[in-house]
Design a protein around this motif. Structure first.
Motif, PDB file in Angstrom:
ATOM      1  N   GLN A   1       7.857   7.562 -12.236  1.00  0.00           N
ATOM      2  CA  GLN A   1       8.162   8.849 -11.614  1.00  0.00           C
ATOM      3  C   GLN A   1       7.372   9.047 -10.325  1.00  0.00           C
ATOM      4  N   ALA A   2       6.114   8.602 -10.345  1.00  0.00           N
ATOM      5  CA  ALA A   2       5.276   8.723  -9.148  1.00  0.00           C
ATOM      6  C   ALA A   2       5.840   7.890  -8.005  1.00  0.00           C
ATOM      7  N   PHE A   3       6.368   6.712  -8.345  1.00  0.00           N
ATOM      8  CA  PHE A   3       6.945   5.839  -7.321  1.00  0.00           C
ATOM      9  C   PHE A   3       8.143   6.513  -6.656  1.00  0.00           C
ATOM     10  N   LYS A   4       8.978   7.165  -7.456  1.00  0.00           N
ATOM     11  CA  LYS A   4      10.121   7.887  -6.895  1.00  0.00           C
ATOM     12  C   LYS A   4       9.662   9.000  -5.962  1.00  0.00           C
ATOM     13  N   ASN A   5       8.606   9.715  -6.378  1.00  0.00           N
ATOM     14  CA  ASN A   5       8.084  10.791  -5.541  1.00  0.00           C
ATOM     15  C   ASN A   5       7.526  10.272  -4.223  1.00  0.00           C
ATOM     16  N   ALA A   6       7.010   9.035  -4.255  1.00  0.00           N
ATOM     17  CA  ALA A   6       6.314   8.485  -3.087  1.00  0.00           C
ATOM     18  C   ALA A   6       7.234   7.722  -2.137  1.00  0.00           C
ATOM     19  N   ILE A   7       8.491   7.495  -2.516  1.00  0.00           N
ATOM     20  CA  ILE A   7       9.397   6.677  -1.708  1.00  0.00           C
ATOM     21  C   ILE A   7       9.492   7.136  -0.249  1.00  0.00           C
ATOM     22  N   PRO A   8       9.723   8.431   0.038  1.00  0.00           N
ATOM     23  CA  PRO A   8       9.827   8.843   1.457  1.00  0.00           C
ATOM     24  C   PRO A   8       8.559   8.541   2.256  1.00  0.00           C
TER      25      PRO A   8
ATOM     26  N   ALA B   1      -2.743   4.290  -1.011  1.00  0.00           N
ATOM     27  CA  ALA B   1      -3.476   4.802  -2.170  1.00  0.00           C
ATOM     28  C   ALA B   1      -3.320   6.314  -2.286  1.00  0.00           C
ATOM     29  N   GLU B   2      -3.441   7.014  -1.170  1.00  0.00           N
ATOM     30  CA  GLU B   2      -3.299   8.471  -1.188  1.00  0.00           C
ATOM     31  C   GLU B   2      -1.852   8.887  -1.405  1.00  0.00           C
ATOM     32  N   ILE B   3      -0.917   8.073  -0.897  1.00  0.00           N
ATOM     33  CA  ILE B   3       0.506   8.355  -1.132  1.00  0.00           C
ATOM     34  C   ILE B   3       0.821   8.247  -2.618  1.00  0.00           C
ATOM     35  N   PHE B   4       0.358   7.156  -3.255  1.00  0.00           N
ATOM     36  CA  PHE B   4       0.580   6.963  -4.682  1.00  0.00           C
ATOM     37  C   PHE B   4      -0.132   8.037  -5.502  1.00  0.00           C
ATOM     38  N   ARG B   5      -1.357   8.372  -5.093  1.00  0.00           N
ATOM     39  CA  ARG B   5      -2.123   9.371  -5.850  1.00  0.00           C
ATOM     40  C   ARG B   5      -1.430  10.727  -5.817  1.00  0.00           C
ATOM     41  N   SER B   6      -0.899  11.087  -4.647  1.00  0.00           N
ATOM     42  CA  SER B   6      -0.165  12.355  -4.560  1.00  0.00           C
ATOM     43  C   SER B   6       1.090  12.316  -5.411  1.00  0.00           C
ATOM     44  N   GLY B   7       1.733  11.120  -5.480  1.00  0.00           N
ATOM     45  CA  GLY B   7       2.914  10.981  -6.335  1.00  0.00           C
ATOM     46  C   GLY B   7       2.565  11.108  -7.798  1.00  0.00           C
ATOM     47  N   ILE B   8       1.424  10.521  -8.215  1.00  0.00           N
ATOM     48  CA  ILE B   8       0.981  10.620  -9.608  1.00  0.00           C
ATOM     49  C   ILE B   8       0.625  12.056  -9.961  1.00  0.00           C
ATOM     50  N   MET B   9      -0.105  12.724  -9.072  1.00  0.00           N
ATOM     51  CA  MET B   9      -0.530  14.097  -9.339  1.00  0.00           C
ATOM     52  C   MET B   9       0.654  15.064  -9.337  1.00  0.00           C
TER      53      MET B   9
END
Length: 239
Positions: A159-166, A123-131
């Protein structure tokens, strides 16, 4: 050298002991895979609620969304603030207390526990990706007449998913390794298999180094898969 050969024989050949590793690996990967799926669904839902709440303008706070945001924060605080082993013990010996001690029930209990635990971190990984997605993306989508939900679904979340991949890759690897604690409820995963072999043969060196090598191999394979996914993502961005 002779002692080493004896250890190899007793660990893998004697009484088909290698099957403990084979069956243990199956259970380890089964628990990790389904727990990750639960974590992804749970984490995505929580991250959307929290992001939507954070993005509300002053004076436009939705009380219903605020209530769910408080629930999400409580969940995140409790799950991230307590050890996963303690959560597993509570799930099996308290919540699952009336269930029969069968392998199926143990697997379901482990999947739910690790899924709920993983969901808090995802949840926090996705939230950081969204933000991390520029606010102009949301404004651009809304200016084109898209609803908030459509903008999130078609513009922000991809776009958030791409940011969160690593970070998701790291969480997946951590989840696979963390499943080793299911031995505390009696589930015969990789670690339990090594403990059984050690108890039967009084050999500790070979069984424990064997599961270390298996875990390392799984992690290396997962890391290779995630690096390939990241590389393809970068190539698609450059087009």
């Amino acid at each position: 050298m002779e002692k080493f050969k004896t250890g190899i024989y007793q660990t893998f050949v004697l009484n088909d002991n290698y099957m403990y590793f084979v069956n243990g690996l199956k259970i380890t990967m089964l628990v990790a895979l389904f727990a990750l799926l639960i974590g992804l669904v749970l984490g995505a839902a929580i991250s959307i609620v929290r992001s939507a709440h954070d993005q509300q303008g002053e004076g436009k706070k939705n009380p219903v969304l605020g209530f769910f945001n408080i629930l999400c924060q409580f969940y995140l605080t409790v799950i991230r603030g307590t050890p996963c082993m303690v959560q597993l013990l509570i799930m099996w010996f308290v919540i699952w207390a009336s269930a029969r001690s069968t392998e199926k029930n143990m697997i379901i209990c482990a999947i739910l526990t690790f899924g709920i635990n993983s969901g808090a971190y995802i949840a926090e990984i996705f939230r950081s990706g969204i933000m991390a997605v520029d606010k102009g993306q949301m404004e651009g989508g809304r200016s084109l007449g898209l609803s908030y939900a459509s903008t999130m679904k078609n513009i922000i979340i991809p776009q958030a998913f791409k940011n969160a991949i690593p970070a998701l890759g790291n969480e997946m690897i951590t989840l696979v390794k963390e499943t080793s604690i299911v031995t505390v409820i009696g589930l015969k995963d990789l670690t339990k298999g090594a403990l059984i072999i050690q108890g039967n043969t009084f050999q500790a060196l070979i069984p424990f180094f064997a599961i270390a090598a298996i875990y390392l191999s799984v992690v290396l394979i997962l890391s290779w898969i995630m690096s390939n996914i990241e590389r393809r993502m970068r190539k698609s961005d450059q087009r």
